[in-house]
Each structure stands twice: as C-alpha cells, then as structure tokens.
Design a protein around this motif. Structure first.
Motif, PDB file in Angstrom:
ATOM      1  N   PHE A 395       1.053  -1.281   0.092  1.00  0.00           N
ATOM      2  CA  PHE A 395      -0.244  -0.046  -0.144  1.00  0.00           C
ATOM      3  C   PHE A 395       0.957   1.283  -0.078  1.00  0.00           C
ATOM      4  N   PRO A 396       0.602   2.111  -0.695  1.00  0.00           N
ATOM      5  CA  PRO A 396       1.532   3.397  -1.020  1.00  0.00           C
ATOM      6  C   PRO A 396       1.097   4.478   0.096  1.00  0.00           C
ATOM      7  N   PRO A 397       2.302   5.167   0.469  1.00  0.00           N
ATOM      8  CA  PRO A 397       1.893   6.373   1.346  1.00  0.00           C
ATOM      9  C   PRO A 397       0.962   7.215   0.768  1.00  0.00           C
ATOM     10  N   HIS A 398       0.016   7.709   1.572  1.00  0.00           N
ATOM     11  CA  HIS A 398      -1.026   8.188   1.037  1.00  0.00           C
ATOM     12  C   HIS A 398      -1.889   9.250   1.791  1.00  0.00           C
ATOM     13  N   GLY A 399      -2.611  10.242   1.241  1.00  0.00           N
ATOM     14  CA  GLY A 399      -3.421  11.138   2.241  1.00  0.00           C
ATOM     15  C   GLY A 399      -4.444  11.845   1.520  1.00  0.00           C
ATOM     16  N   GLY A 400      -5.435  12.774   1.870  1.00  0.00           N
ATOM     17  CA  GLY A 400      -6.224  13.181   1.446  1.00  0.00           C
ATOM     18  C   GLY A 400      -7.146  14.156   2.348  1.00  0.00           C
ATOM     19  N   TRP A 401      -8.261  14.731   2.116  1.00  0.00           N
ATOM     20  CA  TRP A 401      -9.210  15.645   2.732  1.00  0.00           C
ATOM     21  C   TRP A 401     -10.368  15.826   2.145  1.00  0.00           C
ATOM     22  N   ALA A 402     -11.339  16.336   2.793  1.00  0.00           N
ATOM     23  CA  ALA A 402     -12.731  16.407   2.347  1.00  0.00           C
ATOM     24  C   ALA A 402     -13.354  17.960   2.886  1.00  0.00           C
ATOM     25  N   ILE A 403     -13.865  18.509   1.669  1.00  0.00           N
ATOM     26  CA  ILE A 403     -14.435  19.906   1.821  1.00  0.00           C
ATOM     27  C   ILE A 403     -16.207  19.515   1.964  1.00  0.00           C
ATOM     28  N   GLY A 404     -16.716  20.243   3.038  1.00  0.00           N
ATOM     29  CA  GLY A 404     -18.231  20.020   2.994  1.00  0.00           C
ATOM     30  C   GLY A 404     -18.865  20.847   2.106  1.00  0.00           C
ATOM     31  N   LEU A 405     -19.421  20.527   0.966  1.00  0.00           N
ATOM     32  CA  LEU A 405     -20.054  21.353   0.212  1.00  0.00           C
ATOM     33  C   LEU A 405     -21.017  22.316   0.554  1.00  0.00           C
ATOM     34  N   ASP A 406     -21.713  21.851   1.674  1.00  0.00           N
ATOM     35  CA  ASP A 406     -22.943  22.479   2.549  1.00  0.00           C
ATOM     36  C   ASP A 406     -22.445  23.749   3.173  1.00  0.00           C
ATOM     37  N   ARG A 407     -21.200  23.322   3.705  1.00  0.00           N
ATOM     38  CA  ARG A 407     -20.769  24.456   4.541  1.00  0.00           C
ATOM     39  C   ARG A 407     -19.830  25.392   3.833  1.00  0.00           C
TER      40      ARG A 407
END
Length: 433
Positions: A395-407
């Motif tokens: 499994f590769p090193p990885h990352g991410g995020w999420a933006i709340g569309l409503d917010r």
C-alpha cells in the motif's frame, strides 16, 4: 441545443419574436380591462399582459381566474414595455396548471419560517434568491470537479452502504442489509483509500451520514462531501497546496460565472483569496483560545474558538482562511498517521469565516501500525475485513481531505443556517420531504 422553452433571461434578445415561456405566476394584477401577470422561471421574471380586445375573451377570462403560483405555459410575442425589465409578452396561447388558492407558504413577502419553507421546498425554490443559492452551490461543485480533472484525478463513486464504519463510534446509521447489519457511510474514506492504491489520484462528490443528534445551524445528519485522496505523498504539504488550489479555482469560477446570482442575493462576489493561507499548529491555536478565556471541549476546538481563530487570521494576516495542523491522535480517526514517536498526527483542518470547512491529513499505510491504531481506538480489526487486508499488499503512502459542500456554500454566502444551502436537509427531526 435541445429547445424546450425560452428562458426569461433570454427575452431581451427576442423582442418582436414569438416565444414559449414556462414558469409560475408570482404576482397578478386585475385592472378590469387589463390583467398583468408577473411570471418567474429559474432564470428571471417577466410581465405577461392580457388586454381585452387584444386577445380572445376566453383567454382574458382565464387570466382573470388564475391563482398565484400556478404553473403556466405561454406562447406569445415579446414587445418593449415601460415596466420592470423593459419588456412584456402578449400571449397567443396559454396553458394553466392551477395552484390551490391558499398557499402553504408565502413565496412573495417571505414571511414564512425556514421550517415551513423546507416543508414546501418546490415552492420555495421559485424565489429567485433561494434559486440563486443552489446555482452557486452547483458552480462550487463544478469548479471542484474541473480543477481536479485538469490535474489528472479520476472521479470515483463508492458505496454508501458498507460493512465497515470509517470512524467507529456510535454516530453511524445502521442498515438492515438482508440478514446482516451494515452502515451508511460516515465518509467515503475507506473506499477512496482502497481506490488510491491503484488509481493514485481520486476524487468524489457524494453523500455522507452522521447519526449525531445535533440541532445546530452548522450540522446535518446527511451532507455532501467533496473528497480527494492521493498516493505517494511524503507529508501534508501537497495536500495543503491541492486544497488551496481548489479553493482559489472555486472563487475564480464564482467571479467568472456567478456574478448574476450574487446580484440577485444582493451580495458582492467574494474576492479570490491569496495563497498560501496562514498556518498555525493545534497547540498554538489552543493557547490562543485559552488566552481569550474560551472554555475547551476536550482537545477539539469549540465553535467559539474557531470564530476567535478566524478573527485573529483576518486581523493578523488579512485572510479569511486559516490552517490548523498537527492535531493530537485523540481527536483524529484511527487511520491518521502519527509523527514518529509521537501522539501528534500529520493532519489539518481549514477554517473559513469562523467555521471548519475542510479536514484531512496523511494516512497510516503500514499494516501493523494501522491495525494497532484500530485497537487503540477501541475498534476490532477483524471487522474491517478486506479494507485492512489491502494494506498487506504494497500500500502506498497517501493522504487526502474532504470539503463540506453545504458548509462552504453557507460560508461563502454568509447564510444563517446550513439548511439554507441544502436542498432537502436531514437532521434529527427532519426526514421529509
């Protein structure tokens, strides 16, 4: 293009031409020998004039008996007029799909409560100001998609029903799935991680669910999450840059394509933010909050603290955005990557105008460490089946995020309640429409 109707916003270019306009009667004035309708569609409003002797008597009598919010299909000719908009339609044919004379909400004077409006959202959306909110929300989602696609990200669509719970805890909706128990996803987190192990750069716009009994202006039980996940990162710097790039592009698109909607809402188009955004560690943020006398709620930052931090960023850096990085593992999910020999994680939140709109970080990709962190969080690794097993296979090193569309929509438009930015909101007391 497929022609269904002539949008009201296009009528300025069709003076003297025959048109087919469809919409709803917003206002009606009966002056005896002349009747005026103000008709609205999703692009604007215009006047339709019924003058005795100019049109058939049958049509004139129909116009007099019409009710507000009736759906109408009007074929006629556009001509100049000394009225709002500078034009009107003289009808040659009219179809009326009637509305009840007594409406359940007031779409004209806006005296209805938000709860009443949400109950009758289809009528509420005929208010051009309400309508404009969702055009802007759509532009935000379009910009998110355009930017990431331009960088080679792959759009994915992951299950909303899962055997796994992304973050554990009691804040999950259980679903009877034939003879087994499943869950509505708290986020697409686990599946976007699995996807990034082969696709490398992915994004998704989709629903997420939290069974939290919040009755606040900023929480929902179902919300729309705009997620990314990317492989081969060494730290969170690329994640910060990607987020800043996306947000800058969103604001540029709103400036380019959203001006008319901001005008309807009587707001200025927000300026494109300068990057990079100011950054502060969680420890620094907590110190500032405590110095302001704001009580803490565990190790998470309370709403009052978010507001104070944004006020600080605006005053110190002239920025409406502020990164908070390096959060303790205690308040982050099991998959967050810790710094070596530390309980601090390589993670971040982004605050905007006093509210957290993005969360993410680098993920733990080492099987044994990930398994131990599950146990540390009180979870059972055996419940995570193929998700956990995938980390045994390079499994590769990885990352991410999420933006709340409503917010983010709520904050860009300075709305008082997140439900204003959500078409059919779900909270602990609302399951319809």
């Amino acid at each position: 293009m497929v022609h269904i109707k002539d949008d009201i916003e296009s009528l300025d270019k069709k003076i003297g031409k025959e048109v087919r306009v469809c919409g709803w009667i917003l206002r009606l004035r009966d002056l005896g020998k002349i009747v005026f309708w103000r008709v609205v569609d999703s692009t604007g409003e215009t006047q339709v004039v019924f003058k005795r002797g100019e049109i058939p008597d049958e049509m004139f009598n129909k116009a007099k008996k019409a009710t507000l919010m009736s759906a109408v299909i009007i074929k006629g000719t556009v001509r100049p007029a000394k009225t709002k908009g500078g034009k009107e339609i003289v009808p040659s044919e009219v179809t009326i799909i009637p509305a009840d004379p007594v409406l359940p909400i007031d779409p004209i004077n806006r005296t209805s409560t938000l709860a009443q409006r949400l109950n009758y959202r289809s009528i509420d959306l005929r208010d051009l100001k309400v309508n404009a909110i969702f055009h802007i929300r759509s532009l935000i989602a379009q910009a998110f998609r355009e930017y990431l696609t331009s960088l080679g990200f792959v759009e994915i669509h992951t299950p909303a029903i899962s055997l796994y719970s992304a973050e554990g805890g009691a804040e999950v909706f259980k679903v009877k799935y034939f003879d087994r128990t499943a869950y509505l996803r708290q986020s697409p987190q686990l599946y976007k991680q699995l996807a990034v192990a082969g696709l490398e750069k992915v994004f998704e716009i989709g629903p997420a669910f939290r069974a939290e009994k919040h009755w606040t202006i900023r929480h929902l039980c179902e919300f729309t999450s705009m997620d990314i996940e990317v492989a081969w990162i060494e730290d969170i710097e690329p994640l910060l840059e990607l987020a800043e790039g996306v947000i800058k592009y969103i604001f540029e698109k709103l400036k380019k394509d959203g001006k008319k909607y901001f005008e309807i809402l009587e707001q200025e188009v927000p300026s494109v933010p300068s990057t990079p955004f100011p950054i502060m560690t969680w420890k620094e943020a907590i110190t500032l909050i405590k110095n302001k006398g704001i009580p803490m709620e565990g190790k998470d930052i309370p709403p009052a603290g978010e507001r104070v931090l944004c006020e600080y960023a605006k005053k110190r850096f002239d920025s409406e955005f502020l990164w908070i990085v390096d959060w303790p593992f205690e308040v982050r999910p099991f998959y967050a990557m810790k710094y070596p020999n530390s309980e601090i994680t390589q993670s971040m939140d982004l605050l905007y105008r006093g509210l957290e709109i993005l969360t993410g970080g680098k993920r733990e990709h080492r099987y044994e460490v990930l398994r131990n962190q599950m146990i540390e969080k009180g979870l059972h690794p055996e419940f995570f089946g193929y998700y956990l097993e995938a980390f045994k296979h390079g499994f590769p090193p990885h990352g991410g995020w999420a933006i709340g569309l409503d917010r983010i929509t709520m904050q860009i438009l300075n709305l008082d309640n997140i439900r204003e930015a959500t078409l059919f909101p779900r909270d602990p007391g609302r399951l319809e429409p």
